[in-house]
Scaffold this motif. Structure first.
Motif, PDB file in Angstrom:
ATOM      1  N   GLY A   8      -8.446   4.356   0.810  1.00 17.45           N
ATOM      2  CA  GLY A   8      -9.255   3.909   1.936  1.00 17.45           C
ATOM      3  C   GLY A   8      -8.429   3.742   3.205  1.00 17.45           C
ATOM      4  O   GLY A   8      -8.860   3.102   4.160  1.00 17.45           O
ATOM      5  N   GLU A   9      -7.226   4.327   3.233  1.00 16.44           N
ATOM      6  CA  GLU A   9      -6.373   4.205   4.414  1.00 16.44           C
ATOM      7  C   GLU A   9      -6.476   5.494   5.241  1.00 16.44           C
ATOM      8  O   GLU A   9      -6.506   6.587   4.675  1.00 16.44           O
ATOM      9  N   THR A  10      -6.501   5.332   6.561  1.00 14.17           N
ATOM     10  CA  THR A  10      -6.522   6.511   7.422  1.00 14.17           C
ATOM     11  C   THR A  10      -5.212   7.266   7.235  1.00 14.17           C
ATOM     12  O   THR A  10      -4.139   6.668   7.262  1.00 14.17           O
ATOM     13  N   ASN A  21      10.155  -4.830   7.401  1.00 10.83           N
ATOM     14  CA  ASN A  21      10.094  -3.492   7.985  1.00 10.83           C
ATOM     15  C   ASN A  21       8.698  -2.898   8.000  1.00 10.83           C
ATOM     16  O   ASN A  21       8.463  -1.900   8.668  1.00 10.83           O
ATOM     17  N   ALA A  22       7.792  -3.447   7.155  1.00  4.09           N
ATOM     18  CA  ALA A  22       6.470  -2.846   6.912  1.00  4.09           C
ATOM     19  C   ALA A  22       6.606  -1.457   6.301  1.00  4.09           C
ATOM     20  O   ALA A  22       5.711  -0.630   6.415  1.00  4.09           O
ATOM     21  N   ALA A  23       7.730  -1.197   5.690  1.00  2.00           N
ATOM     22  CA  ALA A  23       7.941   0.019   4.892  1.00  2.00           C
ATOM     23  C   ALA A  23       8.785  -0.427   3.712  1.00  2.00           C
ATOM     24  O   ALA A  23       9.958  -0.803   3.888  1.00  2.00           O
ATOM     25  N   LEU A  36       0.951  -3.053  -3.511  1.00  2.00           N
ATOM     26  CA  LEU A  36       1.850  -1.922  -3.775  1.00  2.00           C
ATOM     27  C   LEU A  36       1.463  -1.188  -5.053  1.00  2.00           C
ATOM     28  O   LEU A  36       0.994  -1.785  -6.022  1.00  2.00           O
ATOM     29  N   ARG A  37       1.637   0.111  -5.040  1.00  2.00           N
ATOM     30  CA  ARG A  37       1.218   0.955  -6.162  1.00  2.00           C
ATOM     31  C   ARG A  37       2.313   1.003  -7.225  1.00  2.00           C
ATOM     32  O   ARG A  37       3.494   1.156  -6.912  1.00  2.00           O
ATOM     33  N   LEU A  38       1.871   0.881  -8.481  1.00  2.00           N
ATOM     34  CA  LEU A  38       2.826   0.832  -9.600  1.00  2.00           C
ATOM     35  C   LEU A  38       3.559   2.158  -9.778  1.00  2.00           C
ATOM     36  O   LEU A  38       4.784   2.195  -9.876  1.00  2.00           O
TER      37      LEU A  38
HETATM   38  P1  AFP Z   1       1.920   3.241   3.133  1.00  2.00           P
HETATM   39  O1  AFP Z   1       2.527   3.882   1.918  1.00  2.00           O
HETATM   40  O2  AFP Z   1       0.443   3.425   3.200  1.00  2.00           O
HETATM   41  O3  AFP Z   1       2.606   3.633   4.358  1.00  2.00           O
HETATM   42  O4  AFP Z   1       2.079   1.630   2.965  1.00  2.00           O
HETATM   43  C1  AFP Z   1       3.281   0.991   3.112  1.00  2.00           C
HETATM   44  C2  AFP Z   1       3.290  -0.275   2.304  1.00  2.00           C
HETATM   45  O5  AFP Z   1       2.519  -0.130   1.168  1.00  2.00           O
HETATM   46  C3  AFP Z   1       4.710  -0.702   1.918  1.00  2.00           C
HETATM   47  O6  AFP Z   1       5.660   0.247   2.178  1.00  2.00           O
HETATM   48  C4  AFP Z   1       4.984  -1.941   2.760  1.00  2.00           C
HETATM   49  O7  AFP Z   1       5.792  -2.875   2.100  1.00  2.00           O
HETATM   50  C5  AFP Z   1       3.624  -2.455   3.009  1.00  2.00           C
HETATM   51  O8  AFP Z   1       2.748  -1.342   3.019  1.00  2.00           O
HETATM   52  C6  AFP Z   1       3.534  -3.178   4.338  1.00  2.00           C
HETATM   53  O9  AFP Z   1       2.320  -3.777   4.352  1.00  2.00           O
HETATM   54  P2  AFP Z   1       1.833  -4.815   5.469  1.00  2.00           P
HETATM   55  O10 AFP Z   1       1.437  -3.984   6.636  1.00  2.00           O
HETATM   56  O11 AFP Z   1       0.681  -5.474   4.783  1.00  2.00           O
HETATM   57  O12 AFP Z   1       2.959  -5.741   5.748  1.00  2.00           O
END
Ligand code: AFP
Length: 322
Positions: free
Chosen positions: A54-56, A233-235, A265-267
């Protein structure tokens, strides 16, 4: 033989497995070029589509996914692949020995701000007692991973990889196009004073987790009696890389924001490969109740709570949650 092949062969990987990692690195090198060119290559911004989560989708999510898919499907050793950007497994050669799963571009929200992004990958054996095109192929616990790694597209392009022994770090040499061994064995210190947790979610956390973080923030005025610094980092790929380099605790805990999706987070292609690398470097990687690598998956895009990093700090966090 290049450094990656040499190191993985020395760690016990078969020539076929090494060749498969090489194919992933070929695609990752092309992704690195796209990331580096950015706006000049017209790869920034979003598409009009959403993925199964469901993510753009960002343009680079789609490009990275396609590059990896094209490369892997040409390899006769690949039985099937799974990707964050694909609803269901994509089938390769029914006789292929390996399953590959990946997050083609982790940290997509960083693409347009020139922040860190990366490709996370994992390789499992194809199971002969399950139909080659069944999603069940991928329902293997992380302990079964043959190889896990990520390519971080940061100031330098780095590969961090393990086939079950040491967690090793290589740097892409732009001149030769080779990943050169730059750290033979990563070693996470058991103690830390740094945490990576998205504090904006705290009103949704369970009270015990909130108490743990409150005590980190209280620093030397609280029960932990030392001051902590925070990074986010949001990554995941960037945050886990920092933990591998200098220690720390990274967590994306379960929360009550969306009852249908208590974890983020995906397993398969995030938590498992990172747990494999963290454990290979002497750290710990748990959900709130169990070692991540021992979880029995039940769905392709299953999500799990993650607490990983410096062993003593992870233990302390888990003690709050008991
Ligand atoms: P994507 O794989 O969709 O880029 O998501 C990145 C992520 O799942 C992970 O890498 C980060 O820890 C997390 O999102 C950051 O999430 P928030 O925006 O909720 O802090």
């Amino acid at each position: 033989m290049h450094d990656v092949s040499k190191a993985l062969r020395a760690d016990g990987a078969t020539p076929e497995l090494v060749a498969l990692v090489d194919i992933i690195l070929g695609a990752a090198t092309q992704i690195a070029q796209c990331v580096r060119q950015g706006a000049l290559a017209g790869v920034l911004g979003s598409t009009d589509d959403e993925n199964i989560q469901g993510e753009t989708q960002k343009k680079l999510d789609v490009i990275a996914n396609q590059l990896l898919k094209n490369a892997l499907l040409q390899c006769t050793d690949v039985c099937a692949l799974a990707s964050e950007e694909e609803d269901t497994p994509v089938v390769g050669n029914p006789e292929g020995k390996y399953l590959v799963a990946f997050d083609p571009l982790d940290g997509s929200s960083n693409i347009d701000i020139n922040g860190q992004v990366g490709t996370i990958f994992t390789i499992f054996p194809a199971l002969r007692d399950i139909a080659f095109d069944s999603e069940q192929q991928f329902h293997q616990p992380g302990t079964q991973q043959l190889c896990a790694g990520y390519v971080l597209y940061g100031g330098s392009t780095l590969l961090v990889v393990s086939v079950g022994g040491a967690t090793r770090c290589f740097t892409l040499d732009a001149a030769s196009g080779n990943f050169v061994l730059t750290q033979a064995s990563l070693d996470i210190p058991a103690d830390t004073q740094e945490f990576a947790i998205n504090l904006s979610n705290q009103r949704f956390w369970r009270p015990a987790f909130k108490q743990y973080v409150d005590d980190l923030i209280a620093g030397d005025t609280g029960p932990r009696k030392k001051n902590y610094n925070m990074r986010w980092n949001a990554a995941m790929v960037g945050d886990v890389h920092r933990v591998l380099m200098r220690g720390g605790i990274f967590s994306y805990p379960s929360d009550s924001r969306n009852p249908r999706q208590p974890a983020k987070l995906r397993l398969l292609y995030e938590a498992n490969p990172m747990a494999f690398l963290i454990e290979g470097a002497g750290g710990k990687a748990w959900t709130e109740a169990q070692r991540i690598l021992t979880l029995q998956p039940t769905a392709l895009h299953q999500r799990v709570a993650v607490i990983l990093g410096s062993a003593n700090e992870v233990d302390t966090c888990l003690a709050y949650l008991k």
